[in-house]
Design an enzyme around this catalytic site. Structure first.
Site, short mmCIF file in Angstrom:
data_model
loop_
_atom_site.label_atom_id
_atom_site.label_comp_id
_atom_site.label_asym_id
_atom_site.label_seq_id
_atom_site.Cartn_x
_atom_site.Cartn_y
_atom_site.Cartn_z
CB SER A 61 -0.95 -0.01 1.20
OG SER A 61 -0.43 0.78 2.24
CE LYS A 62 -0.19 7.16 -3.66
NZ LYS A 62 -1.01 7.67 -4.75
NE ARG A 63 -3.32 4.57 4.56
CZ ARG A 63 -3.23 3.77 5.62
NH1 ARG A 63 -2.56 4.16 6.67
NH2 ARG A 63 -3.81 2.58 5.63
#
Ligand code: GLU
Length: 513
Positions: free
Chosen positions: A257-259
């Site tokens: 996940s990018k986050r």
């Protein structure tokens, strides 16, 4: 007219939506390896038909990331080529013409269903636990017929008409034989109401017109492939080989996940001081087997290799379909290996942007090179250099109590420090501020004050270390002192002395004198 290019042709078809995802880089590496191995051509095509997601500058970022990694290509919007234009937004009339042809032949149809109606339909399917697919309300209707029914909107889209029965099968070089039941497949949108094609139409038209022989993409596109095959069939074209590379996973074998995983963004590796050759090597390790010629037993993989070597041994079929875990610690280790193997000059050159960014002046500074030499073996990322070297550049504040060896008092530490100052001054007077000169004098001094065990010597050296660097852990002490120079060391010892005097005179916590 330009001659058509023959031979193997692969393409990376990124959408310029912002950052460059590490998964796209993996696909690019596979593309480049296939092209190199077969003497083929690597094309970059920009899939910018989704105007809502378009980000200014994203295309340049894609080129810059690949260039940084040393991945090369032959045709692209910025380099041109025989199949230009390579940006889908510059090819719009082509897609519309094919959509019309598909409608005429009955392989596609217009749909006037309003978004609200489609929403309702989906909710109904969900409630009835039916697979989500368009219910073909518009199939076979003229616009006038459709207008008479509810849920109509004048903004029509064009949908692909999938087969009602049978199966769609194809062989993915990475996954083997794949099969999809047609009755479960959705009539996907080909042309949106704004006249722009969707990914599904544009990718097929362009892969065909650009002579692509191997369409290689991430696993997340696998569900779209039956629709693409249906399009190839309807347009009377032979599909390319279609391969889906495995997903990259985080350490828990979950999706990236990018986050939560900043390294999903290619830029992170650059900012964090990873070397492009190490990143490329690491990704190569995930997908390629490069035999180790030094190994005594067969089947042993080599750990360190470059692109050329990887491409020689590359085989799409041996990538394997299962997800590949990205282990940043392992990559860091590999990065450290590359750093160790480079010359001091090269390291100095490549680490300097990180130091400059942190505010250190590294031009023509012999201290920089000499200090870096001491840290060469320890640094795993270029970005560690500023932190590792900062005390060579400036006096740093530190907690004065770290000057006091465990179990000692400030007064005892002060005594050790005073002795050390005399040792240093004698070395200066003798013109012998060298590693061996300091070492000899400090060892002799330790002996003379009865600090004959390693532990006691360690206490003495510890005081000197903290006083001259502000840290309790540094590269070898006397080397460090030589790089710092006598002036800096003596100045810092005097500052430390001040700290210890203050500590020795401070009232004790229990109030005793
Ligand atoms: N535009 C798609 C992407 O962003 C391309 C997928 C494909 O390679 O077919 O990844």
């Amino acid at each position: 007219m330009t001659e058509p290019v023959t031979g193997v042709r692969v393409r990376l078809a990124p959408s310029p939506t912002g950052f460059v995802h590490i998964g796209n880089v993996l696909v690019a590496l596979v593309d480049a390896a296939v092209a190199r191995k077969t003497g083929g051509t690597f094309v970059i095509r920009i899939e910018d038909t989704d105007q809502k997601r378009f980000v200014e500058g994203a295309e340049e970022l894609i080129y810059a990331s690949l260039e940084w990694l040393g991945i090369d290509w032959q045709e692209s919007p910025n380099r041109g080529g025989p199949y230009a234009p390579y940006r889908q937004s510059e090819r719009l009339p082509l897609y519309t013409a094919y959509a019309e042809q598909l409608i005429t032949n009955g392989d596609a149809y217009r749909c006037w269903c309003s978004p609200e109606r489609l929403d309702q339909m989906r909710q109904g399917q969900q409630a009835a636990k039916l697979p989500p697919k368009y219910d073909r309300r518009c199939l076979g209707l003229s616009e006038d017929d459709r207008k008479a029914l509810d849920g109509y909107t004048p903004d029509s889209v064009v949908r692909l008409r999938m087969h009602d029965t049978g199966t769609t099968t194809f062989t993915d070089p990475i996954r083997g034989s794949m099969s999809f039941e047609n009755a479960l497949l959705d009539d996907r949108v080909l042309l949106k109401s704004d006249g722009f094609p969707t990914y599904n139409l544009a990718v097929v038209v362009d892969d065909h017109l650009m002579g692509i022989t191997h369409a290689i993409r991430g696993e997340e596109w696998l569900p779209s492939t039956p629709a693409h095959l249906r399009l190839y069939e309807a347009l009377g074209w032979t599909p390319p080989l279609i391969a889906h590379t495995p997903l990259l996973l985080n350490a828990d074998r979950g999706k990236i996940s990018k986050r939560r995983h900043p390294w999903a963004n290619m830029q992170w590796f650059r900012d964090e001081g990873f070397l492009p050759e190490a990143v490329l090597n690491y990704l190569g390790n995930l997908i390629a087997f490069v035999p180790d010629p030094e190994a005594t037993a067969p089947g042993v993989a080599k750990e360190l290799f470059g692109f050329d070597e990887m491409a020689v041994h590359f085989d799409l079929r041996s990538i394997g379909p299962s997800g590949k875990v990205v282990d940043i610690d392992r990559l860091e280790w590999l990065n450290g290996q590359y750093i160790r193997r480079m010359s001091l000059d090269e390291l100095a050159e490549r680490a300097s942007p990180f130091l400059r960014k942190a505010g250190y002046e590294v031009d023509n500074l012999p201290t920089y090179r000499n200090a870096l030499k001491l840290e060469h073996e320890r640094i795993k990322r270029l970005s560690e250099a500023p932190q590792a070297l900062s005390f060579f550049f400036r006096d740093e504040a530190y907690d004065p109590t770290t000057l006091i060896p465990k179990g000692s008092s400030a007064a005892q530490a002060l005594e050790l420090l005073d002795g050390a100052v005399s040792v240093c001054e004698r070395a200066v007077d003798a013109g012998d501020w060298t590693v061996s000169g300091l070492e000899e004098r400090f060892r002799g001094h330790a002996e003379s004050i009865g600090f004959t065990t390693g532990k006691l010597r360690g206490q003495l050296f510890g005081v000197v270390r903290t006083a001259s660097t502000g840290r309790t852990a540094t590269p070898p002490l006397f080397d460090t002192m030589v790089v710092l120079g006598a002036t800096v060391v003596l100045r810092r010892l005097a500052v430390a002395r001040g700290h210890l005097v203050a500590l020795a005179n401070a009232p004790r916590e229990d109030g005793s004198p």
